[in-house]
Scaffold this active site. Structure first.
Site, mmCIF file in Angstrom:
data_model
loop_
_atom_site.group_PDB
_atom_site.id
_atom_site.type_symbol
_atom_site.label_atom_id
_atom_site.label_comp_id
_atom_site.label_asym_id
_atom_site.label_seq_id
_atom_site.Cartn_x
_atom_site.Cartn_y
_atom_site.Cartn_z
ATOM 1 N N ASN A 294 0.869 -1.180 0.000
ATOM 2 C CA ASN A 294 0.000 0.000 0.000
ATOM 3 C C ASN A 294 0.906 1.230 0.000
ATOM 4 O O ASN A 294 1.528 1.543 1.011
ATOM 5 C CB ASN A 294 -0.891 -0.030 1.251
ATOM 6 C CG ASN A 294 -1.724 1.240 1.385
ATOM 7 O OD1 ASN A 294 -1.788 2.062 0.470
ATOM 8 N ND2 ASN A 294 -2.366 1.384 2.539
ATOM 9 N N TRP A 295 0.962 1.899 -1.140
ATOM 10 C CA TRP A 295 1.888 3.037 -1.271
ATOM 11 C C TRP A 295 1.420 4.262 -0.499
ATOM 12 O O TRP A 295 2.190 5.211 -0.326
ATOM 13 C CB TRP A 295 2.043 3.419 -2.742
ATOM 14 C CG TRP A 295 2.728 2.408 -3.598
ATOM 15 C CD1 TRP A 295 3.071 1.121 -3.268
ATOM 16 C CD2 TRP A 295 3.161 2.596 -4.954
ATOM 17 N NE1 TRP A 295 3.676 0.505 -4.329
ATOM 18 C CE2 TRP A 295 3.748 1.391 -5.379
ATOM 19 C CE3 TRP A 295 3.091 3.667 -5.848
ATOM 20 C CZ2 TRP A 295 4.273 1.228 -6.657
ATOM 21 C CZ3 TRP A 295 3.612 3.508 -7.123
ATOM 22 C CH2 TRP A 295 4.199 2.298 -7.525
ATOM 23 N N LYS A 296 0.158 4.283 -0.127
ATOM 24 C CA LYS A 296 -0.424 5.471 0.533
ATOM 25 C C LYS A 296 -0.154 6.702 -0.344
ATOM 26 O O LYS A 296 -0.127 6.583 -1.573
ATOM 27 C CB LYS A 296 0.110 5.619 1.953
ATOM 28 C CG LYS A 296 -0.071 4.316 2.752
ATOM 29 C CD LYS A 296 0.142 4.466 4.225
ATOM 30 C CE LYS A 296 -0.039 3.121 4.911
ATOM 31 N NZ LYS A 296 0.041 3.197 6.360
ATOM 32 N N HIS B 148 -9.479 1.308 5.521
ATOM 33 C CA HIS B 148 -8.184 1.562 6.164
ATOM 34 C C HIS B 148 -8.374 2.546 7.320
ATOM 35 O O HIS B 148 -9.157 3.492 7.205
ATOM 36 C CB HIS B 148 -7.180 2.120 5.148
ATOM 37 C CG HIS B 148 -5.766 2.028 5.629
ATOM 38 N ND1 HIS B 148 -5.272 2.874 6.598
ATOM 39 C CD2 HIS B 148 -4.763 1.176 5.327
ATOM 40 C CE1 HIS B 148 -4.006 2.539 6.849
ATOM 41 N NE2 HIS B 148 -3.672 1.510 6.091
ATOM 42 N N GLU C 11 -6.635 4.893 8.300
ATOM 43 C CA GLU C 11 -6.348 6.292 7.940
ATOM 44 C C GLU C 11 -7.581 6.940 7.312
ATOM 45 O O GLU C 11 -7.860 8.121 7.544
ATOM 46 C CB GLU C 11 -5.125 6.345 7.000
ATOM 47 C CG GLU C 11 -3.846 6.045 7.760
ATOM 48 C CD GLU C 11 -2.721 5.438 6.927
ATOM 49 O OE1 GLU C 11 -2.785 5.479 5.685
ATOM 50 O OE2 GLU C 11 -1.769 4.898 7.537
ATOM 51 N N GLU D 18 -5.074 -4.733 10.785
ATOM 52 C CA GLU D 18 -4.014 -3.737 10.953
ATOM 53 C C GLU D 18 -4.218 -2.981 12.267
ATOM 54 O O GLU D 18 -4.976 -1.994 12.309
ATOM 55 C CB GLU D 18 -4.048 -2.724 9.798
ATOM 56 C CG GLU D 18 -3.822 -3.330 8.434
ATOM 57 C CD GLU D 18 -3.252 -2.317 7.439
ATOM 58 O OE1 GLU D 18 -2.232 -2.631 6.824
ATOM 59 O OE2 GLU D 18 -3.805 -1.204 7.310
ATOM 60 N N GLY E 20 3.017 2.224 10.865
ATOM 61 C CA GLY E 20 3.989 3.298 10.708
ATOM 62 C C GLY E 20 4.781 3.621 11.964
ATOM 63 O O GLY E 20 5.445 4.654 12.037
ATOM 64 N N SER F 139 3.763 -2.158 10.298
ATOM 65 C CA SER F 139 5.214 -2.240 10.465
ATOM 66 C C SER F 139 5.793 -3.602 10.079
ATOM 67 O O SER F 139 6.744 -4.076 10.701
ATOM 68 C CB SER F 139 5.627 -1.852 11.892
ATOM 69 O OG SER F 139 5.303 -0.485 12.131
HETATM 70 P P1 13P Z 1 3.290 0.333 7.602
HETATM 71 O O1 13P Z 1 3.752 -0.957 6.992
HETATM 72 O O2 13P Z 1 4.041 1.518 7.092
HETATM 73 O O3 13P Z 1 3.208 0.251 9.090
HETATM 74 O O4 13P Z 1 1.773 0.554 7.073
HETATM 75 C C1 13P Z 1 0.864 -0.462 7.236
HETATM 76 C C2 13P Z 1 -0.391 -0.095 6.515
HETATM 77 O O5 13P Z 1 -1.126 0.770 6.963
HETATM 78 C C3 13P Z 1 -0.668 -0.765 5.246
HETATM 79 O O6 13P Z 1 -1.958 -0.494 4.803
#
Ligand code: 13P
Length: 256
Positions: A10-12, A100, A102, A172, A178, A218
């Site tokens: 997931n590149w966000k 997600h 976020e 998650e 993160g 992470s």
């Molecule tokens: P990280 O791997 O950067 O912790 O992010 C996880 C995530 O939110 C994937 O959707």
């Protein structure tokens, strides 16, 4: 019945055009020497602006599938700034990440909206990657399992067993995203086992045995092997460690 693992990046909100090209080129190169019969399903979720380019760069590489990071469930119309499933289908997008944390936390997405998206995605023949996860406060209060049950029950409301068994869930924990602090693999396995029990209760053991449930938060090349060794964990949804080709390839190798 063995479930095929998934490694999804997931590149966000990362990677401009040049960075996206460098990353996809690096993944295509790294993957070319891997044995397809042993590989997990590899999925990348670029930003919308990089989807066309990613589609073009991987069109001759069947080992990589595309995901979108979001979608609007409506077919078309006056939804400024939104993207429809029809548009995603143009780029042969096969998966869509929904729910997600976020998007739930920063953009106010509700369980009901996530459920609408899941239904629209499945109706179009794509696969939702339905995210769920608890806050640190919820974990400390001991309400993780009931919170996840609530999120999953609402996300799957009104969806048929045959659609659920091909869907993907990503567990998650918000406190692990993160932060560099991955959830302990044994505890992630336990929690994912609980999510599978929820699916068994809502549908059947057969559906629960088929649905793939990923861990995210992470995940790194140094954690993936232990995570993949857990029987309930069917792969990873990865943010930061999916942004460099070498590290993403190491994650894929760790799942082989
Ligand atoms: P990280 O791997 O950067 O912790 O992010 C996880 C995530 O939110 C994937 O959707």
């Amino acid at each position: 019945m063995a479930r095929r693992p998934i490694i999804a990046g997931n590149w966000k909100m990362n990677n401009n055009k040049a960075e996206a090209k460098e990353l996809v080129d690096g993944i295509v190169y790294g993957i070319s020497s891997l044995d397809a019969s042993k590989m997990p399903e590899v999925v990348i979720a670029p930003t919308y602006t990089a989807l066309w380019q990613a589609y073009d760069l991987i069109k001759n590489e069947p080992k990589i599938a595309l995901a979108a990071q979001n979608v609007n469930p409506n077919p078309s119309g006056a939804y400024t700034g939104e993207i429809s499933l029809d548009m995603l289908a143009d780029f042969r997008v096969q998966f869509v990440i929904i729910g997600h944390s976020e998007r739930r936390q920063m953009f106010g997405e509700t369980d009901e909206f996530i459920n609408q998206k899941a239904k629209a995605i499945l109706a179009k023949g794509l696969i939702p990657i339905i995210c769920c996860g608890e806050t640190l406060e919820q974990r400390e209060q001991g309400v993780t399992d009931s919170h996840l049950e609530n999120q999953i029950t609402k996300a799957l409301d009104g969806i048929s067993a045959s659609d659920v068994e091909k869907s993907v869930i990503a567990y998650e924990p918000i406190w692990a995203i993160g932060t560099g602090k991955s959830c302990d693999a044994v505890e992630a396995n336990r929690t994912i086992g609980q999510i599978r029990k929820v699916v068994a209760k809502l549908y059947s053991q057969d559906v629960a045995d088929k649905i793939r449930i990923l861990y995210g938060g992470s995940v790194k090349p140094s954690t993936i092997v232990e995570q993949m060794a857990q029987p309930e964990i069917d792969g990873g949804l990865i943010g930061g460690a999916a942004l460099k080709a070498d590290s993403f390839i190491d994650l894929i190798k760790g799942a082989m």
